[in-house]
Design an enzyme around this catalytic site. Sequence first.
Site, PDB file in Angstrom:
ATOM      1  N   ASP A   1     -30.749  33.868   9.065  1.00 37.06           N
ATOM      2  CA  ASP A   1     -30.740  33.637  10.513  1.00 37.06           C
ATOM      3  C   ASP A   1     -31.920  32.760  10.940  1.00 37.06           C
ATOM      4  OD1 ASP A   1     -29.729  33.869  13.055  1.00 37.06           O
ATOM      5  OD2 ASP A   1     -30.590  35.847  13.444  1.00 37.06           O
TER       6      ASP A   1
ATOM      7  N   ASN B   1     -31.553  29.237  11.949  1.00 34.32           N
ATOM      8  CA  ASN B   1     -31.402  27.785  11.779  1.00 34.32           C
ATOM      9  C   ASN B   1     -31.483  27.040  13.109  1.00 34.32           C
ATOM     10  OD1 ASN B   1     -30.892  28.402   9.143  1.00 34.32           O
ATOM     11  ND2 ASN B   1     -28.694  27.937   9.204  1.00 34.32           N
TER      12      ASN B   1
ATOM     13  N   HIS C   1     -28.902  23.953  10.246  1.00 30.50           N
ATOM     14  CA  HIS C   1     -27.996  24.453   9.200  1.00 30.50           C
ATOM     15  C   HIS C   1     -28.146  23.614   7.926  1.00 30.50           C
ATOM     16  CE1 HIS C   1     -26.373  27.068  12.166  1.00 30.50           C
ATOM     17  NE2 HIS C   1     -25.655  26.162  12.802  1.00 30.50           N
TER      18      HIS C   1
ATOM     19  N   LEU D   1     -25.630  35.360 -12.637  1.00 31.70           N
ATOM     20  CA  LEU D   1     -25.751  35.816 -11.246  1.00 31.70           C
ATOM     21  C   LEU D   1     -24.417  35.616 -10.550  1.00 31.70           C
ATOM     22  CD1 LEU D   1     -27.484  36.550  -8.656  1.00 31.70           C
ATOM     23  CD2 LEU D   1     -27.840  34.093  -8.393  1.00 31.70           C
TER      24      LEU D   1
END
Length: 257
Positions: A31, A33, A48, A142
């Site tokens: 959160d 951007n 973004h 991952l």
Amino acid sequence: MKAVENQQLESCAAWGLDPQRIPKHVAIIMDGNGRWAKERGESRVFGHMNGIDSVRASVEAALELGVNHLTLYAFSTENWSRPVEEVNALMDLLVETLIKEVEALADKGVRLRTIGDTGALPTSCQAQLKLAAEQTAHQENLELILALSYSSKWEMVEAVKAVMASGLKPEEVDAQVISDHLTTRDLPDPELMIRTSGEHRISNFLLWQMAYTEFHFSPVLWPDFGKEEFIGAIRDFQNRKRRFGGLLDTNHNVESR
Ligand code: IPE
Ligand code: IPE
Ligand code: MG
């Protein structure tokens, strides 16, 4: 595989972290951007775009430390209510980034998948996501999970519908049955959730799965959240005592599912 594990031990030693207490699953609400861009007199979309570097940094840190699953909240159900220009720019950025990064992700052993109502995304996004998932399907260092058009309430409604359609009797429904009908059914619950930008809320993210998750709230705006901040969040996690309702500090690697 051995080489990877040795490298993870070395990294943990270098960062002063306990390799036995690396969370297996980390979830992030990326959160800030828009505020980051505003501070620079730029458009929200610029924020973004700059957030992508932070995604890369978190993926690299997760790989380096041996985190197995990293879930990133990239677009919520509620984010559809933003101006259409911003929504379109976010979708375009997703497609561009997937095209640009998929090879590097596969090279690093990252497998990509999504959770959320991805059928609501533009077809170009759906196609690129499918391709990226296929191209990384066999990687196992991952698992990178993008939450797209995701919200916990959407997921729970879908789960309830599926349970009802399964023909189970009410007395046969328990917490495990609910977990088994969520999009995260094959994942351990996140042990650590990070939210950036100084907001202290969950915003409809993994409500069921985070029943016993540790929360790390960082004041840093997402585009400024780098590897050191990620490591700092893991360090904070390692200093927590997890009790799961009991009296003892439970080993951090115990799965809470
Ligand atoms: C997070 O940044 C990215 C998405 C929700 C897609 P924001 O766009 O929410 O940025 P702020 O919170 O307005 O600063
Ligand atoms: C949460 O951020 C959603 C994502 C990061 C994708 P928001 O910026 O949408 O959340 P609120 O509206 O501040 O709660
Ligand atoms: Mg926000």
